[in-house]
Design an enzyme around this catalytic site. Structure first.
Site, short mmCIF file in Angstrom:
data_model
loop_
_atom_site.label_atom_id
_atom_site.label_comp_id
_atom_site.label_asym_id
_atom_site.label_seq_id
_atom_site.Cartn_x
_atom_site.Cartn_y
_atom_site.Cartn_z
N ASP A 1 -0.39 55.07 9.54
CA ASP A 1 -0.10 56.49 9.73
C ASP A 1 1.40 56.62 9.91
O ASP A 1 1.97 56.13 10.88
CB ASP A 1 -0.81 57.03 10.97
N ASP B 1 -11.59 64.30 7.58
CA ASP B 1 -11.44 64.14 9.02
C ASP B 1 -12.49 65.03 9.67
O ASP B 1 -12.38 66.27 9.66
CB ASP B 1 -10.04 64.56 9.47
#
Length: 270
Positions: free
Chosen positions: A11, A134
């Protein structure tokens, strides 16, 4: 039998010069983890099957994605690279592929304009387009939702976008099925409830999605130890397990995890 894949996820916050890898808990409480291309090379040397780069602020801040990071990484890393964050058009995808990416992941832009999936798949092949979902549990049962039973109670799953900052009202299970029809070649399925918690994958979520679609599903969110990967491979049809924290902070090496899985009957590339 296809080997199950172990995929480290980086990330990336590109709001600082050169970029940095970060990790959070339930998409919050962000902490520093390292330099993107340096971590990627370490993971490649340790046996990663693929590497995922996600620019976690690109969509939110409307920035272009990380072409320079991918260029640097592809010079010394020779496993498939997937990149996501800020892929808003076929042109954005083309830039990522030209920089050295093998796949692109789309989330926010695909939820806003689903035909983006078909455009990327049509231009570069289904295998090149990964849909990132997500998903967050919702226990307020509503008509028309895909309701599933879990040990914690019946629930449905809502899609978020903009790096988990906003919710969409979109049912994650219905969206997964629709994305497959649109041409997505893979689903990167992250449980927001488990992200960074070290509590293990959301097995009910991963199980239902991996059974309802015919394309590969990457399980994401919650790995704390190798047993969690064994659990998801034994109990679901997930084709890959993605992890971040346990690799970033030196708790486990990828080759150690693979050895553990192989010793417990999971087919992996050693």
């Amino acid at each position: 039998m296809l080997a199950r894949r172990i995929i480290p996820c980086l990330d990336c916050d590109l709001g600082v010069p050169g970029g940095r890898v970060v990790k959070g808990i339930e998409f919050k409480q962000i902490r520093y983890a390292g330099i993107p291309w340096e971590l990627a090379r370490k993971y490649y040397e340790n046996g990663a099957d693929e590497i995922v780069f996600l620019d976690i602020t690109a969509s939110h801040e409307r920035r272009d994605t990380m072409t320079e990071v991918i260029k640097k990484t592809s010079e010394s890393v020779f496993v498939p690279l997937a990149v996501g964050g800020g892929i808003k058009s076929l042109e954005d995808a083309r830039e990522a592929f030209n920089a050295g990416a093998d796949k692109v992941t789309v989330n926010t832009s695909a939820l806003k304009r689903p035909e983006l999936i078909s455009e990327i798949a049509g231009g570069y092949g289904n295998q090149a387009c990964v849909l990132a979902i997500d998903a967050k549990r919702r226990y307020n049962l509503e008509e028309g939702r895909e309701i599933i039973d879990t040990p914690e109670g019946r629930c449905w799953f809502e899609c978020s976008f903009y790096g988990g900052r906003e919710f969409t009202g979109v049912d994650a299970l219905a969206w997964a099925k629709n994305a497959e029809k649109l041409g997505a070649g893979e689903i990167l399925l992250t449980s927001m409830d488990r992200d960074g918690t070290y509590d293990g994958f959301d097995i009910p979520l991963t199980d239902i999605v991996s059974r309802m679609v015919r394309i590969p599903v990457i399980a994401s969110g919650g790995v704390g130890r190798p047993e969690h990967m064994l659990d998801v491979f034994k109990k679901t049809n997930a084709s890959a397990a993605l992890a971040a924290s346990i690799f970033h902070y030196g708790e486990w090496r990828i080759n150690e995890v693979k050895k553990f899985l192989a010793e417990n009957g999971v087919h992996v590339r050693l």
